[in-house]
Design a protein around this motif. Sequence first.
Motif, PDB file in Angstrom:
ATOM      1  N   LYS A 152       0.846  -1.191   0.000  1.00  8.73           N
ATOM      2  CA  LYS A 152       0.000   0.000   0.000  1.00  8.73           C
ATOM      3  C   LYS A 152       0.884   1.245   0.000  1.00  8.73           C
ATOM      4  O   LYS A 152       1.958   1.256   0.602  1.00  8.73           O
ATOM      5  N   GLN A 172      -8.302   0.986   5.103  1.00 12.77           N
ATOM      6  CA  GLN A 172      -7.690  -0.175   4.446  1.00 12.77           C
ATOM      7  C   GLN A 172      -8.542  -1.424   4.629  1.00 12.77           C
ATOM      8  O   GLN A 172      -8.786  -2.160   3.672  1.00 12.77           O
ATOM      9  N   ASN A 194      -9.760  -1.771   1.000  1.00 15.34           N
ATOM     10  CA  ASN A 194      -8.636  -2.455   0.352  1.00 15.34           C
ATOM     11  C   ASN A 194      -8.072  -1.656  -0.820  1.00 15.34           C
ATOM     12  O   ASN A 194      -7.592  -2.214  -1.808  1.00 15.34           O
ATOM     13  N   TYR A 231      -3.279   5.878  -0.741  1.00 15.32           N
ATOM     14  CA  TYR A 231      -3.996   6.734   0.214  1.00 15.32           C
ATOM     15  C   TYR A 231      -3.406   8.137   0.190  1.00 15.32           C
ATOM     16  O   TYR A 231      -2.204   8.308  -0.027  1.00 15.32           O
ATOM     17  N   LEU A 275       0.083   1.699   7.300  1.00 16.36           N
ATOM     18  CA  LEU A 275      -0.215   1.012   6.036  1.00 16.36           C
ATOM     19  C   LEU A 275       0.260  -0.425   6.098  1.00 16.36           C
ATOM     20  O   LEU A 275       1.378  -0.693   6.546  1.00 16.36           O
TER      21      LEU A 275
END
Length: 223
Positions: free
Chosen positions: A2, A189, A193, A197, A221
């Motif tokens: 992420k 998250q 998903n 960000y 994250l």
Amino acid sequence: MKKLEIACFNPESALIAQQGGADRVELCDNIKEGGTTPDFEITKQTRKNLDIDLYVMIRPRGGDFVYAEEEFQQMKNEILQFKTLDINGFVFGILNADKSIDVQRNSELVELAKPLPCTFHRAFDEVQDVFLSLENVIQCGFSTILTSGTMPNVAEGITVLKQLVQKASNRIVIMPGGGLRSTNIGLLQDQTNAGFYHSSAITDGSEIASIDEVRALKSNLKE
């Protein structure tokens, strides 16, 4: 993995974002208007000081996202100008008067920006038909949509954000942003998903990102 983008309104915040572990900076001006096109020379200097990716906002003014022809030409000229710098992408968005996506003009700008990728910014949060608008933005050739799920902030928009990620089905990146903080990024998250960000990481009412907040966002994250 992420990833985290920090919206920066000055070169100082861009350096803080990098030092805090952010993956990308979105550089803009005029925080009170929600971000407008940054100064060219400031962008040039910021680029020299950054090793991470730098996206540049293209927005001629605050207010709505319906632009006159003169403003549209200004956006074109700014894209061509900023392409002379070693930036990594652009952030913009144009709506029609009825709050639908202006497919023709957005497509022109995306084409002009090539080979650099483009993010459709939070103009998306003003659209009437969110899922039709998703398809229209994909049609225009954008790589990412920055959105709070058409709500005032990501916490309120979490259901729509989850649906957008599902409906996007890896055709475009859905990047939650708008009230995103280290205190709610874990929930976002878990629920959405999403892969990317977006936050200003400003915690004190100033225009400067907090390195502690950038680090906290990044550390929260998940892989």
